[in-house]
Enzyme design. Structure first.
Site, mmCIF file in Angstrom:
data_model
loop_
_atom_site.group_PDB
_atom_site.id
_atom_site.type_symbol
_atom_site.label_atom_id
_atom_site.label_comp_id
_atom_site.label_asym_id
_atom_site.label_seq_id
_atom_site.Cartn_x
_atom_site.Cartn_y
_atom_site.Cartn_z
ATOM 1 N N HIS A 129 1.108 -1.346 -0.193
ATOM 2 C CA HIS A 129 -0.409 -0.049 0.180
ATOM 3 C C HIS A 129 0.602 1.108 0.202
ATOM 4 O O HIS A 129 0.482 2.316 -0.174
ATOM 5 C CB HIS A 129 -1.051 -0.421 1.124
ATOM 6 C CG HIS A 129 -2.154 -1.406 0.964
ATOM 7 N ND1 HIS A 129 -2.770 -1.014 2.145
ATOM 8 C CD2 HIS A 129 -2.311 -1.789 0.310
ATOM 9 C CE1 HIS A 129 -3.662 -2.516 2.011
ATOM 10 N NE2 HIS A 129 -3.634 -2.728 0.424
ATOM 11 N N PHE A 375 -0.929 -8.188 4.910
ATOM 12 C CA PHE A 375 0.152 -7.454 4.539
ATOM 13 C C PHE A 375 0.233 -6.006 4.289
ATOM 14 O O PHE A 375 1.432 -5.689 3.273
ATOM 15 C CB PHE A 375 1.366 -8.516 4.054
ATOM 16 C CG PHE A 375 1.049 -9.983 4.445
ATOM 17 C CD1 PHE A 375 1.423 -10.177 6.030
ATOM 18 C CD2 PHE A 375 0.474 -11.043 3.800
ATOM 19 C CE1 PHE A 375 1.373 -11.156 6.649
ATOM 20 C CE2 PHE A 375 0.926 -12.015 3.952
ATOM 21 C CZ PHE A 375 0.714 -12.554 5.707
ATOM 22 N N CYS A 376 -0.873 -5.591 4.431
ATOM 23 C CA CYS A 376 -1.210 -4.356 3.376
ATOM 24 C C CYS A 376 -0.442 -4.756 2.538
ATOM 25 O O CYS A 376 -0.250 -3.381 1.365
ATOM 26 C CB CYS A 376 0.315 -2.825 4.237
ATOM 27 S SG CYS A 376 -0.901 -2.876 6.344
ATOM 28 N N ALA A 377 -1.226 -5.339 2.005
ATOM 29 C CA ALA A 377 -0.899 -5.465 0.317
ATOM 30 C C ALA A 377 -2.326 -6.450 -0.447
ATOM 31 O O ALA A 377 -1.752 -7.218 -0.699
ATOM 32 C CB ALA A 377 0.159 -6.560 -0.161
ATOM 33 N N CYS A 395 -6.053 -4.956 7.308
ATOM 34 C CA CYS A 395 -4.052 -5.219 7.826
ATOM 35 C C CYS A 395 -4.246 -6.091 9.543
ATOM 36 O O CYS A 395 -4.860 -5.555 10.270
ATOM 37 C CB CYS A 395 -3.816 -4.040 8.100
ATOM 38 S SG CYS A 395 -2.934 -3.733 6.248
#
Length: 459
Positions: A129, A375-377, A395
């Site tokens: 992100h 995982f902020c993805a 998250c």
């Protein structure tokens, strides 16, 4: 980009000393164990060398660029020498600037604020992100997740061929995925970008701690990374690369240090002459200790022999992947396939387990710290798990009870400070949990799976 371990014996490279390597944590089943930190992709433990350097300097720190006193002069020299150390570590070109920031996220937001008007930005949906989201004021094209490095290059080339050839353009790409650890074809992507008149910024947050990064050799325009992933404490980061867009942009923060001259106008307004150096985007009193810690980490990795560190890490990657492959219930996540080169970041799911439950059991019953979630993805993990990349997510753990399937994953990550025993314990724990189940009952509390501390919790 490839990882080579030729002619290097991993056994001659010992783990680098890091903080916390002797910390013990309680187990829910009784007793204590030395903590196994296997969450390097979130924050790597600080190198002992870095901590010692910072401790030695701490009594002498002063405000930089502003004082005539000895400590201010000493700190200014240390601050600017740190800039040169980082430039050397990254293989910067003579005309490049090194700007100190708070983190990779801060660095990419700084660059996003500096891109010219009408700039077209191209970013893969696979990004963290930090590199997926800063471009809100630009014309953004989000590229679908490629399934091979070659497809990544082809996808970019097609997108760039369709753009306005006369306007500015920027490509943002990771060097190593924070989810799969896979290395991206950075040099080839840079060549494609430049062939179509675009520039490219490399998110090296996961690459720089695990693999040498050379701006000139990769031919990228900018590199961004964080100190807290490069074995330094929190709170410092770097944006390094071409100076022209940064010099032409308004300062990222307005204030002291960014301005060379400020004067009142006759009409009551203010005229400001901004710096054209890196100081233009470093307003305020800088984090001198954070900057010095990054420089210390760069020196420590270089002096330890980065090639040897890479070789040892690749040996650990091979052991983890081989160990997980022996557990049929484990599915390792990958974009580019099993043979793709990667750093010490591996994500997986376990059939029959909620990922948050599995991670909680690793911690509570074995003293192993990993990460679970998206995982902020979020778009990437959704794609890898076979769900719609547009599905919402958080998250961290979703509201799923232990044993229920959850649309998140488990990530194990390691690096220069990881002892062999931590890898061995992790693989043993995975095998035992899958075959024998958890020894304790767990419940969801505030979105996290935690051990049930009730009297009847043990199973």
């Amino acid at each position: 980009m490839s990882v080579s371990t030729a002619a290097i014996d991993p056994s001659v490279c010992a783990p680098l000393p890091v903080l916390g390597q002797d910390v013990t944590v309680p187990l829910v089943t009784g007793g204590e164990v030395t903590y196994a930190a296997l969450d390097y992709a979130a924050s790597a433990p600080a190198l002992q060398r870095v901590w010692d350097d910072v401790a030695a300097y701490a009594p002498y720190y002063g405000s930089v660029h502003r004082g005539a006193g000895y400590l201010s002069q000493l700190s200014t020299d240390l601050f600017e020498n740190s800039r040169r150390t980082v430039a050397e570590f990254l293989g910067c070109r003579a005309e490049d600037q090194v700007v100190f920031t708070r983190s990779t996220t801060d660095s990419l937001n700084l660059l996003a604020a500096a891109i010219p008007a009408n700039c077209q930005v191209f970013v893969y949906e696979t990004e963290h992100h930090a590199s997926l989201l800063p471009w809100r004021d630009a014309q953004v094209t989000y590229l679908n997740a490629p399934r091979t490095p070659g497809q990544a290059v082809e996808t970019l080339e097609r997108a760039l061929a369709d753009r306005d050839p006369y306007g500015p353009a920027l490509v943002c790409v990771t060097g190593a995925s924070n989810v799969t650890g896979e290395l991206w074809p950075v040099k080839e992507l840079a060549a494609a970008a430049h062939a179509h008149g675009a520039r490219i910024v490399l998110d090296a947050a996961q690459l720089a701690p695990h693999h040498p990064v050379d701006i000139a050799e990769l031919d990228v325009d900018w590199v961004a990374f964080s100190g807290h992933k490069l074995y330094a404490p929190f709170g410092s980061g770097v944006l390094a690369g071409r100076a022209d867009w940064l010099q032409a942009a308004e300062p990222y923060l307005a204030g002291g240090g960014a301005s060379r001259k400020v004067a009142r106008r006759a009409d009551g307004g203010v005229d400001v002459d901004w710096h054209t150096t890196a100081a233009r985007h470093e307003a305020g009193s800088p984090n001198v200790i954070g900057v010095y810690s990054i420089a210390s980490a760069c020196k420590a990795l270089t002096e330890a022999g980065f090639d040897s560190l890479v070789a040892r890490e690749q040996e650990l990657v091979g052991r983890v992947r081989a160990g997980l492959a022996e557990v049929p219930e484990v599915q390792v996540l990958s974009l580019f396939g099993d043979d793709a080169p990667r750093v010490g970041v591996i994500s997986f799911v376990v059939r029959g387990w909620n990922s948050s439950h599995f991670a909680a059991a690793l911690s509570a019953e074995y003293g192993i710290g990993v990460r679970d979630g998206l995982f902020c993805a979020h778009p990437l993990v959704r794609t890898l798990l076979g769900s719609d990349p547009q599905d919402p997510g958080e998250c961290g753990a979703p509201e799923a009870e232990p044993g229920e399937r959850s649309l998140n994953a488990i990530r194990v990550s390691f690096g220069a400070g990881t002892p062999d025993e931590h890898i061995d314990r992790f693989l043993r724990a995975v095998t035992e949990l899958v075959r024998e189940g958890a020894q304790w009952k767990y419940r969801t509390e505030d979105g996290r799976c935690v051990p049930d501390r009730g009297a009847a919790a043990q199973v």
